[in-house]
Design a protein around this motif. Structure first.
Motif, PDB file in Angstrom:
ATOM      1  N   UNK A  96      36.400  49.997  80.778  1.00 37.73           N
ATOM      2  CA  UNK A  96      34.999  50.297  81.068  1.00 37.73           C
ATOM      3  C   UNK A  96      34.060  49.680  80.047  1.00 37.73           C
ATOM      4  N   UNK A  97      34.399  49.806  78.762  1.00 32.46           N
ATOM      5  CA  UNK A  97      33.543  49.228  77.704  1.00 32.46           C
ATOM      6  C   UNK A  97      33.504  47.703  77.780  1.00 32.46           C
ATOM      7  N   UNK A  98      34.636  47.114  78.089  1.00 34.09           N
ATOM      8  CA  UNK A  98      34.727  45.653  78.132  1.00 34.09           C
ATOM      9  C   UNK A  98      34.044  45.083  79.369  1.00 34.09           C
ATOM     10  N   UNK A  99      34.194  45.754  80.502  1.00 34.05           N
ATOM     11  CA  UNK A  99      33.617  45.246  81.744  1.00 34.05           C
ATOM     12  C   UNK A  99      32.107  45.469  81.848  1.00 34.05           C
ATOM     13  N   UNK A 100      31.603  46.524  81.240  1.00 32.03           N
ATOM     14  CA  UNK A 100      30.178  46.867  81.388  1.00 32.03           C
ATOM     15  C   UNK A 100      29.250  45.678  81.170  1.00 32.03           C
ATOM     16  N   UNK A 101      29.363  44.936  80.070  1.00 33.35           N
ATOM     17  CA  UNK A 101      28.439  43.804  79.890  1.00 33.35           C
ATOM     18  C   UNK A 101      28.747  42.612  80.807  1.00 33.35           C
ATOM     19  N   UNK A 102      29.962  42.559  81.352  1.00 33.21           N
ATOM     20  CA  UNK A 102      30.344  41.441  82.220  1.00 33.21           C
ATOM     21  C   UNK A 102      29.872  41.619  83.659  1.00 33.21           C
ATOM     22  N   UNK A 103      29.846  42.880  84.137  1.00 37.89           N
ATOM     23  CA  UNK A 103      29.570  43.100  85.556  1.00 37.89           C
ATOM     24  C   UNK A 103      28.155  43.578  85.847  1.00 37.89           C
ATOM     25  N   UNK A 104      27.489  44.143  84.870  1.00 44.20           N
ATOM     26  CA  UNK A 104      26.127  44.616  85.097  1.00 44.20           C
ATOM     27  C   UNK A 104      26.071  45.837  85.993  1.00 44.20           C
ATOM     28  N   UNK A 105      24.883  46.130  86.489  1.00 45.04           N
ATOM     29  CA  UNK A 105      24.645  47.354  87.253  1.00 45.04           C
ATOM     30  C   UNK A 105      25.014  47.223  88.728  1.00 45.04           C
ATOM     31  N   UNK A 106      25.123  46.016  89.244  1.00 37.65           N
ATOM     32  CA  UNK A 106      25.374  45.826  90.681  1.00 37.65           C
ATOM     33  C   UNK A 106      26.859  45.651  90.973  1.00 37.65           C
ATOM     34  N   UNK A 107      27.679  46.485  90.378  1.00 34.43           N
ATOM     35  CA  UNK A 107      29.125  46.352  90.515  1.00 34.43           C
ATOM     36  C   UNK A 107      29.636  47.124  91.730  1.00 34.43           C
ATOM     37  N   UNK A 108      30.579  46.516  92.418  1.00 34.21           N
ATOM     38  CA  UNK A 108      31.297  47.136  93.530  1.00 34.21           C
ATOM     39  C   UNK A 108      32.742  47.256  93.071  1.00 34.21           C
ATOM     40  N   UNK A 109      33.265  48.477  93.023  1.00 37.18           N
ATOM     41  CA  UNK A 109      34.614  48.706  92.523  1.00 37.18           C
ATOM     42  C   UNK A 109      35.519  49.137  93.673  1.00 37.18           C
ATOM     43  N   UNK A 110      36.616  48.413  93.813  1.00 35.12           N
ATOM     44  CA  UNK A 110      37.628  48.712  94.820  1.00 35.12           C
ATOM     45  C   UNK A 110      38.932  49.025  94.105  1.00 35.12           C
ATOM     46  N   UNK A 111      39.686  49.991  94.638  1.00 32.08           N
ATOM     47  CA  UNK A 111      40.985  50.327  94.067  1.00 32.08           C
ATOM     48  C   UNK A 111      42.024  50.385  95.168  1.00 32.08           C
ATOM     49  N   UNK A 112      43.275  50.376  94.735  1.00 32.38           N
ATOM     50  CA  UNK A 112      44.356  50.681  95.673  1.00 32.38           C
ATOM     51  C   UNK A 112      44.271  52.168  95.996  1.00 32.38           C
ATOM     52  N   UNK A 113      45.186  52.639  96.798  1.00 36.88           N
ATOM     53  CA  UNK A 113      45.220  54.067  97.124  1.00 36.88           C
ATOM     54  C   UNK A 113      46.093  54.846  96.146  1.00 36.88           C
ATOM     55  N   UNK A 114      46.606  54.182  95.123  1.00 34.35           N
ATOM     56  CA  UNK A 114      47.479  54.825  94.149  1.00 34.35           C
ATOM     57  C   UNK A 114      46.641  55.565  93.106  1.00 34.35           C
ATOM     58  N   UNK A 115      47.139  56.730  92.726  1.00 30.00           N
ATOM     59  CA  UNK A 115      46.401  57.586  91.803  1.00 30.00           C
ATOM     60  C   UNK A 115      46.047  56.885  90.496  1.00 30.00           C
ATOM     61  N   UNK A 116      46.972  56.114  89.928  1.00 31.24           N
ATOM     62  CA  UNK A 116      46.679  55.487  88.632  1.00 31.24           C
ATOM     63  C   UNK A 116      45.535  54.478  88.731  1.00 31.24           C
ATOM     64  N   UNK A 117      45.386  53.804  89.855  1.00 28.38           N
ATOM     65  CA  UNK A 117      44.273  52.874  90.041  1.00 28.38           C
ATOM     66  C   UNK A 117      42.962  53.640  90.211  1.00 28.38           C
ATOM     67  N   UNK A 118      43.009  54.708  90.980  1.00 28.18           N
ATOM     68  CA  UNK A 118      41.806  55.529  91.203  1.00 28.18           C
ATOM     69  C   UNK A 118      41.355  56.168  89.895  1.00 28.18           C
ATOM     70  N   UNK A 119      42.314  56.719  89.131  1.00 28.82           N
ATOM     71  CA  UNK A 119      41.987  57.325  87.834  1.00 28.82           C
ATOM     72  C   UNK A 119      41.402  56.292  86.877  1.00 28.82           C
TER      73      UNK A 119
END
Length: 193
Positions: A16-39
């Motif tokens: 989260x800290x590393x991606x914040x400056x790279x993706x900005x506020x208009x980020x769309x986040x997709x995950x698998x259906x697996x709990x570890x990805x969602x968490x």
């Protein structure tokens, strides 16, 4: 379903800290259906709007059929007829009992995921390419290999061979930029955690 280990928890915070400056506020986040990805997504992006992150089975790990949860030793002892394919042609190997190969099923889901993204971006002109949108996919090892082959326009065998030499670390960031309909890998960032 398997959740995060303590190390995975810390890697999610780092992500989260590393991606914040790279993706900005208009980020769309997709995950698998697996709990570890969602968490991971929930920890890395705590302020996402309702409906995000979006879960999709297109980003799920390779389906191993009857070989699910088997160690390599168990797999080779139970299904010796597929051992050479698994060792030498992993990308083509189809796990017994309804599994999918990396080059086949996983690759098809990777292509379907990129098509889904393109459809979503095209239908929402406020976040389409060129208007500062970013997409984050939180997924698993074999799907990462399939997506890399697709985005980098490389044979999956080449990406698999590369991953055997240097395994993809957990929480690694593969950053791509799209220009004129083509993707260019601009960075790979791995956690020190």
């Amino acid at each position: 379903m398997v959740g995060l280990t303590p190390r995975g928890f810390h890697q999610s915070i780092w992500l989260g800290r590393t991606l914040a400056p790279l993706v900005g506020a208009r980020v769309r986040v997709y995950t698998s259906t697996y709990r570890r990805a969602i968490d991971t997504a929930t920890l890395a992006f705590p302020g996402l709007p309702d409906g995000w992150p979006r879960r999709t089975s297109l980003l799920d790990e390779q389906h191993y059929g009857e070989a699910t949860y088997m160690t390599k030793q168990e797999l080779f002892a139970t299904y010796p007829e597929g051992a050479d394919d698994r060792r030498l042609r992993k990308h083509l190997w189809v796990p017994p009992g309804g599994g999918e190969s990396l080059a086949g099923g996983v690759g098809q889901r990777a292509r379907a995921f990129t098509e889904l993204l393109q459809t979503n971006l095209d239908s929402d002109p406020g976040v389409g390419p060129g208007v500062g949108s970013a997409i984050v996919a939180i997924t698993h090892h074999t799907m990462i290999l399939a997506l890399r082959a697709l985005l980098e326009d490389r044979p999956v065998e080449e990406v698999v061979a590369e991953s055997k030499a240097a395994k993809t670390p957990n929480a690694a960031i593969f950053r791509y930029e799209m220009s004129d309909g083509a993707f260019t890998k601009t960075d790979v960032i791995a956690p020190l955690i």
